[in-house]
Design a protein around this motif. Structure first.
Motif, PDB file in Angstrom:
ATOM      1  N   GLN A 110      69.651  18.541 -45.882  1.00 20.98           N
ATOM      2  CA  GLN A 110      69.759  20.010 -45.295  1.00 20.98           C
ATOM      3  C   GLN A 110      71.199  19.821 -44.228  1.00 20.98           C
ATOM      4  OE1 GLN A 110      65.843  20.292 -43.946  1.00 20.98           O
ATOM      5  NE2 GLN A 110      65.610  22.089 -45.702  1.00 20.98           N
ATOM      6  N   ASP A 111      71.520  18.564 -43.850  1.00 23.43           N
ATOM      7  CA  ASP A 111      72.124  18.133 -43.387  1.00 23.43           C
ATOM      8  C   ASP A 111      73.709  19.161 -43.498  1.00 23.43           C
ATOM      9  OD1 ASP A 111      73.867  18.345 -40.149  1.00 23.43           O
ATOM     10  OD2 ASP A 111      73.282  16.522 -40.585  1.00 23.43           O
ATOM     11  N   ARG A 112      74.276  20.207 -42.701  1.00 25.40           N
ATOM     12  CA  ARG A 112      75.604  20.226 -43.200  1.00 25.40           C
ATOM     13  C   ARG A 112      76.737  19.779 -42.568  1.00 25.40           C
ATOM     14  NH1 ARG A 112      74.861  27.124 -41.745  1.00 25.40           N
ATOM     15  NH2 ARG A 112      73.423  25.992 -39.853  1.00 25.40           N
ATOM     16  N   LEU A 113      76.347  19.665 -41.843  1.00 28.39           N
ATOM     17  CA  LEU A 113      77.139  19.169 -40.574  1.00 28.39           C
ATOM     18  C   LEU A 113      77.877  17.755 -41.518  1.00 28.39           C
ATOM     19  CD1 LEU A 113      79.285  18.759 -37.845  1.00 28.39           C
ATOM     20  CD2 LEU A 113      77.608  17.545 -36.907  1.00 28.39           C
ATOM     21  N   ALA A 114      77.171  16.287 -42.084  1.00 25.97           N
ATOM     22  CA  ALA A 114      77.321  15.289 -42.763  1.00 25.97           C
ATOM     23  C   ALA A 114      77.850  15.987 -43.410  1.00 25.97           C
ATOM     24  CB  ALA A 114      75.741  14.941 -42.713  1.00 25.97           C
ATOM     25  N   LEU A 115      77.146  16.760 -44.741  1.00 25.51           N
ATOM     26  CA  LEU A 115      77.915  16.930 -45.521  1.00 25.51           C
ATOM     27  C   LEU A 115      79.579  17.171 -45.569  1.00 25.51           C
ATOM     28  CD1 LEU A 115      75.124  19.165 -47.362  1.00 25.51           C
ATOM     29  CD2 LEU A 115      75.487  16.377 -47.835  1.00 25.51           C
ATOM     30  N   GLU A 167      73.270  27.617 -34.829  1.00 24.73           N
ATOM     31  CA  GLU A 167      74.408  27.886 -35.064  1.00 24.73           C
ATOM     32  C   GLU A 167      75.592  28.137 -34.076  1.00 24.73           C
ATOM     33  OE1 GLU A 167      77.365  29.342 -37.318  1.00 24.73           O
ATOM     34  OE2 GLU A 167      75.606  29.702 -38.132  1.00 24.73           O
ATOM     35  N   SER A 168      76.403  27.011 -33.809  1.00 26.53           N
ATOM     36  CA  SER A 168      77.031  27.287 -33.024  1.00 26.53           C
ATOM     37  C   SER A 168      78.839  27.342 -33.059  1.00 26.53           C
ATOM     38  CB  SER A 168      76.767  25.673 -32.480  1.00 26.53           C
ATOM     39  OG  SER A 168      77.774  24.989 -33.182  1.00 26.53           O
ATOM     40  N   LEU A 169      79.117  27.094 -31.778  1.00 26.93           N
ATOM     41  CA  LEU A 169      81.010  27.026 -31.969  1.00 26.93           C
ATOM     42  C   LEU A 169      81.475  25.997 -31.750  1.00 26.93           C
ATOM     43  CD1 LEU A 169      81.719  29.824 -29.182  1.00 26.93           C
ATOM     44  CD2 LEU A 169      82.047  30.245 -30.949  1.00 26.93           C
ATOM     45  N   ASP A 170      82.665  25.606 -32.096  1.00 27.50           N
ATOM     46  CA  ASP A 170      83.329  23.788 -32.647  1.00 27.50           C
ATOM     47  C   ASP A 170      84.069  23.330 -31.360  1.00 27.50           C
ATOM     48  OD1 ASP A 170      82.226  24.598 -35.062  1.00 27.50           O
ATOM     49  OD2 ASP A 170      83.857  25.231 -35.876  1.00 27.50           O
ATOM     50  N   GLY A 171      84.096  22.217 -30.700  1.00 30.53           N
ATOM     51  CA  GLY A 171      84.573  21.782 -30.184  1.00 30.53           C
ATOM     52  C   GLY A 171      84.204  22.183 -28.567  1.00 30.53           C
ATOM     53  N   PHE A 226      73.185  26.209 -28.819  1.00 33.68           N
ATOM     54  CA  PHE A 226      74.363  24.947 -27.839  1.00 33.68           C
ATOM     55  C   PHE A 226      73.824  23.884 -28.664  1.00 33.68           C
ATOM     56  CE2 PHE A 226      74.852  21.728 -24.640  1.00 33.68           C
ATOM     57  CZ  PHE A 226      76.380  21.900 -24.332  1.00 33.68           C
ATOM     58  N   VAL A 227      74.466  23.682 -28.986  1.00 37.95           N
ATOM     59  CA  VAL A 227      73.393  22.001 -29.759  1.00 37.95           C
ATOM     60  C   VAL A 227      73.983  20.836 -29.873  1.00 37.95           C
ATOM     61  CG1 VAL A 227      73.426  21.080 -31.868  1.00 37.95           C
ATOM     62  CG2 VAL A 227      74.306  23.318 -32.113  1.00 37.95           C
ATOM     63  N   ILE A 228      72.529  19.982 -29.336  1.00 39.83           N
ATOM     64  CA  ILE A 228      73.005  18.601 -28.548  1.00 39.83           C
ATOM     65  C   ILE A 228      73.386  17.220 -29.234  1.00 39.83           C
ATOM     66  CG2 ILE A 228      72.267  16.629 -27.202  1.00 39.83           C
ATOM     67  CD1 ILE A 228      72.141  19.713 -25.523  1.00 39.83           C
ATOM     68  N   ASN A 229      72.867  17.142 -30.491  1.00 38.17           N
ATOM     69  CA  ASN A 229      73.267  16.460 -31.392  1.00 38.17           C
ATOM     70  C   ASN A 229      73.941  17.193 -32.589  1.00 38.17           C
ATOM     71  OD1 ASN A 229      71.560  18.378 -32.577  1.00 38.17           O
ATOM     72  ND2 ASN A 229      70.842  16.312 -34.455  1.00 38.17           N
ATOM     73  N   ARG A 230      75.981  17.387 -31.921  1.00 36.86           N
ATOM     74  CA  ARG A 230      76.882  17.961 -32.521  1.00 36.86           C
ATOM     75  C   ARG A 230      78.167  16.683 -32.063  1.00 36.86           C
ATOM     76  NH1 ARG A 230      76.873  19.791 -27.052  1.00 36.86           N
ATOM     77  NH2 ARG A 230      78.322  19.127 -25.798  1.00 36.86           N
ATOM     78  N   LEU A 231      79.147  16.727 -32.862  1.00 36.78           N
ATOM     79  CA  LEU A 231      80.053  16.170 -33.211  1.00 36.78           C
ATOM     80  C   LEU A 231      80.773  16.296 -32.576  1.00 36.78           C
ATOM     81  CD1 LEU A 231      81.019  13.665 -35.875  1.00 36.78           C
ATOM     82  CD2 LEU A 231      83.127  15.769 -36.418  1.00 36.78           C
ATOM     83  N   PRO A 232      81.215  15.037 -31.339  1.00 35.12           N
ATOM     84  CA  PRO A 232      82.022  15.010 -30.047  1.00 35.12           C
ATOM     85  C   PRO A 232      83.361  15.621 -30.418  1.00 35.12           C
ATOM     86  CG  PRO A 232      80.356  13.263 -30.306  1.00 35.12           C
ATOM     87  CD  PRO A 232      80.485  13.516 -31.818  1.00 35.12           C
TER      88      PRO A 232
END
Length: 533
Positions: free
Chosen positions: A474-479, A505-509, A527-533
């Motif tokens: 289910q993790d779209r970011l990891a995929l 649903e968040s904005l990137d970067g 505002f996602v906390i466990n996002r990709l830096p």
């Protein structure tokens, strides 16, 4: 004061912080026209304020300004020391600011040893050497040979930094709760105006934080997680030292460093199997250092003092009457504050007494409002916009739009950084819980009291952060991103400014911060906390 801030303060400290409200009278309660430098109070256990420069030594500004600035600086130092009087301190490590200055000197010593005199340094802010530690094979270098050279320089410099005592000085700063910034005593270094004083290490602070992050990564690669955790606390301590100074420039520097330090932890969690020793050290460091951060009201109180300082050098009366505004200093102050300078081409400025009354009323309102939680004051902030946009119409006072613009940013920055800071405390706690139990908890309450003393409150909702577990696949970011070492087992986020749960649903970067600010782009975003830096 927010709920999280209040959990870190003793009643004695809260009483002292409340006394900031009385500092408005510092420059307005009929001070002498030309106070002597010796009249500036010297707080206990702090360096003595610098002696006002002789007229011949500081021709850039009238010497009447310097004693007033020194008195204000001494008052800020009194508050700074009193604020952490209940925290305890090793008497030999009493002043964290001095340790930071020593760390900066060690940094310069290490550079001289690796790349020679300052003439050879170039633009260190964009130094490509450290890009190779964070991103080996980075495209910032033109060729494989250049990348190899940059990597070699970076590693040489890191070794020289360790040898110079740079990290030792940061460790000492971390162990000292007080941070009293001394003013320069060398002729020509400072013209006596608080707003114009920015020490050299402030300009290089973000570079120093980048270097600390690079050392954290090297320590983790070398399997020394305890050392990496110490580096992290040293970096957070550097941010805390800046946060306890008087100006928004200092607070902005602090916020930028905190984000850098938190991003290196976030990167470690998402891009690898996180090291439990490192996470334990990071969690302890955050609890220690964040507990010493002053509340947001401290920033607004500091800006009140800067405004009082501005009256000294932006009006012709020098505190002796009801003088007119001086266009030159006002224009310079507007540029420092980031405000629209068009209003300075007007000529009908209000006299000092009217301006000072208006500014004092504004700060009374601002200091009271910033103590109200963000989720309760979102519809009560019109006075900030009015002070910026309407003040030139109802009262020609150039000071108010300048300070109001800065205070407006102070409000936003306080909420944004608190969301990032507290969210990361929960993120690290979740990872520590998984390592300890083998799985993520069903809800955040399971983190208390083993991982956290209490759950932080989201400034934008008044509730805990939104937490949702994910099933495998289910993790779209990891995929989507190969840098993610493993699927995230959960989503942790704040609904942000609009207060709506948009399913992470968040904005990137860097654009993600707009979810915490009014504006069309941030609507329907979280505002996602466990996002990709």
């Amino acid at each position: 004061m927010t709920m999280t801030e209040s959990t870190h303060r003793s009643p004695v400290t809260l009483t002292i912080l409340a006394s900031v409200l009385s500092l408005a009278t510092l420059a307005s309660a009929q001070p002498p026209a030309t106070p002597a430098p010796a009249s500036a109070p010297a707080p206990a256990n702090s360096p003595a304020p610098a002696t006002a420069p002789e007229p011949a030594a500081a021709p850039a500004a009238p010497t009447e300004f310097a004693p007033a600035a020194l008195a204000i600086h001494a008052k800020v130092n009194e508050l700074n020391i009193a604020m952490n009087a209940d925290a305890g301190s090793d008497s030999t490590l009493d002043n964290a600011w001095e340790k930071l200055v020593a760390a900066h000197a060690a940094f310069e010593e290490s550079l001289i040893g690796v790349i020679g005199p300052k003439d050879n340094w170039g633009n260190l802010q964009n130094w490509p050497a450290y890009a190779e530690i964070f991103d080996p094979g980075s495209t910032r270098a033109a060729s494989p040979e250049s990348r190899a050279l940059n990597t070699n320089i970076a590693h040489q410099h890191m070794a020289a930094l360790v040898k110079s005592g740079f990290f030792d000085r940061l460790d000492e700063a971390a162990r000292s709760p007080r941070a009293v910034r001394t003013l320069p005593d060398k002729p020509g270094v400072w013209d006596g105006r608080l707003l114009a004083f920015q020490p050299p290490l402030m300009r290089e602070a973000r570079l120093l934080a980048t270097i600390v992050c690079a050392q954290i990564k090297l320590d983790l690669v070398r399997n020394d997680p305890a050392a990496a955790a110490r580096r992290f606390e040293g970096g957070i301590a550097m941010a805390r030292v800046f946060a306890t100074q008087w100006s928004m420039f200092d607070r902005n520097t602090s916020d930028a460093i905190v984000v850098q330090m938190l991003d290196i932890v976030r990167r470690h969690i998402l891009e690898s199997d996180p090291n439990p020793v490192f996470l334990d050290g990071v969690a302890a460091a955050m609890e220690r250092q964040f507990a010493l951060l002053p509340p947001a009201s401290f920033v607004v109180a500091g800006q009140r003092l800067v405004a009082q300082d501005m009256f000294r050098w932006c009006y012709a009366d020098r505190d002796t009457g009801d003088g007119v505004a001086l266009p030159g200093p006002m224009l310079e102050a507007a540029e420092l504050g980031g405000n629209n300078v068009d209003l300075f081409f007007q000529t009908d400025f209000a006299p000092r007494s009217q301006t000072q009354e208006k500014v004092a009323a504004f700060f009374d309102q601002a200091e009271a409002m910033i103590r109200v939680p963000r989720y309760e004051r979102s519809d009560r902030m019109g006075f900030l916009a009015d002070a910026v946009d309407k003040a030139p119409e109802d009262l020609r006072t150039p000071v108010l739009p300048i300070v109001a613009f800065i205070v407006q940013r102070a409000f936003a920055a306080a909420d944004e950084l608190a969301t990032e800071r507290d969210g990361m405390r929960v993120l690290v706690a979740l990872e520590r819980h998984r390592i300890r139990t083998g799985k993520y908890p069903a809800d955040l309450n399971a983190l208390v009291p083993t991982e956290l003393p209490a759950l932080p409150i989201d400034r934008f909702t008044g509730k805990t952060f939104i937490y949702r577990t994910l099933e495998k696949g289910q993790d779209r970011l990891a995929l989507a991103h190969p840098r993610i070492a493993r699927e995230r087992g959960y989503l942790l986020y704040s609904p942000g400014h609009d207060g709506k749960d948009n399913n992470a649903e968040s904005l990137d970067g860097n654009a993600i911060i707009r979810a915490l600010r009014p504006g069309q782009e941030g609507e329907n975003k979280d505002f996602v906390i466990n996002r990709l830096p």
